[in-house]
Design an enzyme around this catalytic site. Structure first.
Site, short mmCIF file in Angstrom:
data_model
loop_
_atom_site.label_atom_id
_atom_site.label_comp_id
_atom_site.label_asym_id
_atom_site.label_seq_id
_atom_site.Cartn_x
_atom_site.Cartn_y
_atom_site.Cartn_z
CG HIS A 1 -4.25 -3.75 2.94
ND1 HIS A 1 -3.83 -3.35 4.18
CD2 HIS A 1 -4.21 -2.64 2.16
CE1 HIS A 1 -3.56 -2.05 4.17
NE2 HIS A 1 -3.80 -1.60 2.95
CB CYS B 1 -0.99 -0.04 1.17
SG CYS B 1 -2.43 1.04 0.94
CD GLU C 1 -3.06 -6.48 5.62
OE1 GLU C 1 -3.64 -5.39 5.81
OE2 GLU C 1 -2.41 -6.72 4.58
#
Length: 790
Positions: free
Chosen positions: A202, A95, A204
């Site tokens: 992302h 990001c 995660e």
């Protein structure tokens, strides 16, 4: 197989611990965490930072709020891309880190036409590099800005997969081609000659597919291959550069991470002169070293009484036991038609006898802690860290093991932590300077727990030889059970004395929504939970009894986390107490005596208008805006929980399910974590690391709270904080303070807070209406009817 030794640069994001968990779980890596503005390296010359980097196999530059064009927002991340040849290490940018990589080699950054926060889309790729052996990839995005390499196409084209003259060293690896409004959005890149990689999405996030997370494996494979190929060069660097004594640098993260021995890095294998002996994992933000806790020192006396089929009304029970205008404690699971409104979270009610009880109070305005938990009343200057340490020491000293295993509370500390106290835990400056209590807990040694499912009442005492207490409660119970109906009689509220109500102004609130959206578009936040307060003022002669007001509230809006708290300070010179009337539907955090922690965030609300079915409500809530709000808070809570219970110990048991309440349908998720046996952390650590509640802030939490403090312009107080108990058996349960009215003794105003999560998809008008709907859920207790148009 070599265990990776990684450095994570934390840009103050609220998802960082989830990335660290991914690295630890998928790569079996040891991870050390430092902030991007770590003063040891920001203020020193680059040689010190270079020597520090030499300890690690690779670096992950994390996400965070801000703009990659602003050096302040990047901090140490900006130093990674132009390291000297002999110092270069593999880097994965995520990001913000990804955008910084693109800019460092000729790319540009700009605002998206429509930011993408909490949205899950398919990412297109060609199976190269990071995306090798990956098929369909669904990924979660949290970004307002996007990186551009100079491609002059506005739709899918073969040109997207080629390098450009603007960025000849950067190869595009992945794109989001699903957004007609924004056009192609760059999702993955790699440097052609240096070991630099990046992804915009992302990996995660709980909603990113397993394929999306697999890029971690592929990145490490490429980093490992590059490191091995460069081993000979690194040996030459060792002989040509002076050795810097990096062992004199404190390598522990400033956020309080733990140290533990770990294997040496690949760099150590080829350069044994510089060696690392520490690795860190996420941990709580306070010192909680408590090895060798004392054994149980408190004994619980208890009796169980079976009641009638209709059970016992806890409000009547409290009223018959004591004067409710004096210090009183009641945590009530609301009921409707004789049944708990939500049995899985609202099964038990607690009545506590708290007269002359030991207590601890703390004000963020003057930083004074007042406590007699040690047996002697003292006042001293301190902080929230000192409050938690005092609470933990007291609970450890009063540990019990012999209460009934069928109920969650045997006695303990009951009270609240304000929103501003939570702000202090994340180092957010506040505007308040009053001396009102932001933390207030009283010790309940005598209690009654009502099991609304099994229709049983448990009478308990932590006092020695307390037969008088047991006899008194049993006498009251027998009197109540002789009645055919033990529920509180309804109050005649047909002609109430109506107070004046100062409500938020629609235009002002909508303007604040737009200000929130401006900051979101600028990349400062993913969502902001904007709130405001209503003030209810009675004339001196018309002020109803506070317990009567609570009884109205529980009638109009029964909730699983109802509460009546009347707290008083023993001070004859001034009135210094508070009354809290709560009908909260939202559990913040609970933990069992065995260390199982649970969060139940609520984000996404639809009013239960006449005729609205559950199926229709599910359709209304299953839209991008509502799901994005909930998803962001789920990922934030996973981060908070990972930071204490550690990697591999967090699960999302329920994701964005619709639950029905008295006046609304809401989108609820359940996140659970397990404290490990033998761990030096407790549920108190989880609470301390998780405030203020993410569902009341937005994400990233720290930056969002800074913005909200500025936009709202006044303290929230008890509203948006948490309320609940620490059990002497080792458990705890806290609700989010919403759907709540509270009043301080030194003013004649009842305060009602309400708000909602603002995203770029929000309508200012709709946000005002949602806030107003929540605000009006408390108005019936003051005699005001809910506006039927709302």
């Amino acid at each position: 197989m070599h265990r990776p030794h990684l450095l994570f640069l934390d840009a103050y994001d609220s998802f960082s611990n989830n990335i660290i968990n991914l690295l630890q779980q998928d790569l079996n890596a040891t991870v050390q965490v430092i902030k991007i503005d770590d003063k040891r390296f920001v203020a020193s010359d680059d040689a010190c930072f270079h020597a520090f980097l030499a300890r690690f196999d690779a670096v992950v530059a994390g996400p965070g709020p801000g703009d990659p064009r602003n050096p302040h927002d990047l901090g140490l991340i900006g130093k990674l891309w132009h390291l000297p040849e002999g110092i270069c290490v593999p880097v994965l940018g995520i990001c913000l880190g990804f955008q910084s990589l693109a800019l460092a080699f000729g790319g540009t950054a700009g605002r998206l036409h429509q930011p993408r926060h909490g949205l899950v889309t398919e990412v297109s790729h060609q199976g190269q590099s990071l995306f090798k052996d990956i098929d369909v990839l669904m990924a979660t995005q949290y970004h307002s800005l996007h990186a551009k390499l100079g491609h002059n196409v506005d739709k899918a084209s073969p040109e997207l997969w080629k390098v450009t003259s603007d960025c000849p060293d950067i190869l595009p690896l992945a794109w989001d081609l699903s957004d007609d409004q924004n056009g192609p959005i760059l999702m993955g890149i790699r440097h052609l000659t240096k070991p630099f990689f990046g992804v915009q999405y992302h990996p995660e996030s709980i909603c990113t597919s397993s394929a999306g997370a697999r890029i971690i494996h592929n990145w490490w494979s490429e980093a490992l291959a590059w490191t091995i190929d460069r081993a000979a060069i690194l040996r030459k660097i060792e002989t040509s550069h002076p050795v810097i004594d990096v062992d004199s640098v404190d390598t522990n993260s400033e956020s309080g991470e733990d140290s533990a021995s770990t294997s040496s890095s690949l760099f150590d294998a080829v350069n044994p002169t510089i060696r690392d002996t520490t690795a860190t994992t996420p941990a709580v933000t306070r010192n909680s070293s408590r090895m060798g806790r004392p054994t149980a020192s408190t004994s619980v006396s208890w009796r169980c009484v079976d009641t009638s089929l209709d059970g016992i009304d806890v409000a009547l029970l409290l009223r018959n036991l004591q004067d409710t205008d004096q210090q009183a404690i009641m945590l009530e699971s609301g009921s409707k038609s004789g049944q708990p409104v939500r049995p899985e979270t609202g099964r038990f009610s607690i009545v506590g006898c708290a007269n002359d009880a030991q207590s601890i109070r703390y004000s963020t305005g003057n930083h004074i802690i007042t406590s007699d938990l040690s047996g002697t009343k003292t006042s001293y200057t301190g902080s929230m860290a000192d409050v938690w340490s005092s609470v933990e020491s007291f609970m450890a000293a009063n540990k019990a093991t012999d209460g009934s295993i069928d109920i969650p509370f045997w006695g303990g500390l009951v009270g609240f932590v304000s929103y501003e106290a939570g702000l202090e835990t994340i180092d957010v400056a506040q505007s308040t300077n009053n001396d009102r209590s932001d933390v207030w807990f009283v010790f309940v040694s005598r209690s009654i727990v009502v099991d609304h499912v099994e229709k049983k009442v448990y009478i308990q005492s932590l006092e020695k030889s307390d037969n008088h207490w047991f006899g008194r409660v049993e006498e009251v119970l027998q009197k109540l059970m002789k009645k055919s109906d033990t529920r509180s009689e309804p109050h005649d509220n047909s002609n109430p004395v109506l107070p004046s109500v100062a409500a938020p102004k629609q235009e002002e609130y909508m303007s604040k929504v737009k200000t929130c959206q401006y900051h979101i578009r600028a990349g400062d936040s993913y969502e902001l939970c904007l709130t405001d307060q209503s003030m209810v003022l009675y004339g001196d002669s018309s002020q109803p009894e506070s317990f009567e007001l609570y009884q109205r509230l529980r009638t109009f809006n029964p909730a699983p986390f109802g509460a009546y708290l009347r707290l008083e300070e023993e001070n004859e010179q001034r009135k210094n107490g508070v009354t809290i009337l709560s009908s909260s539907p939202e559990r913040f955090l609970s933990w069992s005596r065995a260390g199982k922690c649970q969060f139940r965030p609520i984000k996404g609300t639809v009013e239960k208008k006449h005729g609205l079915t559950r199926k229709e409500a599910e359709a209304l809530l299953n839209v991008d805006k509502e799901r994005a709000e909930n998803l962001m808070i789920v990922d934030l809570i996973r981060h908070d929980l990972h930071g204490v219970v550690g990697s591999g110990n967090v699960k999302v048991e329920k994701l964005m399910a619709v639950e029905e309440y008295q006046t609304v349908f809401q989108l609820v998720s359940v996140i659970e974590g397990q404290l490990q046996e033998g761990s030096r952390h407790t549920g108190i650590d989880v609470l301390a690391a998780s405030l203020p509640p993410g569902s009341m802030t937005g994400a990233p939490k720290k930056r969002s709270c800074e913005l909200l403090t500025e936009i709202e312009g006044k303290p929230r107080g008890i509203y948006s904080g948490v309320l609940g108990y620490f059990d002497v058996g080792g458990g705890g349960d806290f609700s989010v303070v919403i759907r709540t009215a509270f009043r301080w003794d030194d003013e004649d105003v009842w305060r009602i807070g309400a708000g909602g999560a603002v995203t770029v998809l929000s309508s200012p008008q709709a946000e005002f209406e949602e806030m107003d709907l929540k605000r009006q859920s408390c108005l019936p207790l003051f005699g005001h009817r809910r506006d039927p148009a709302k």
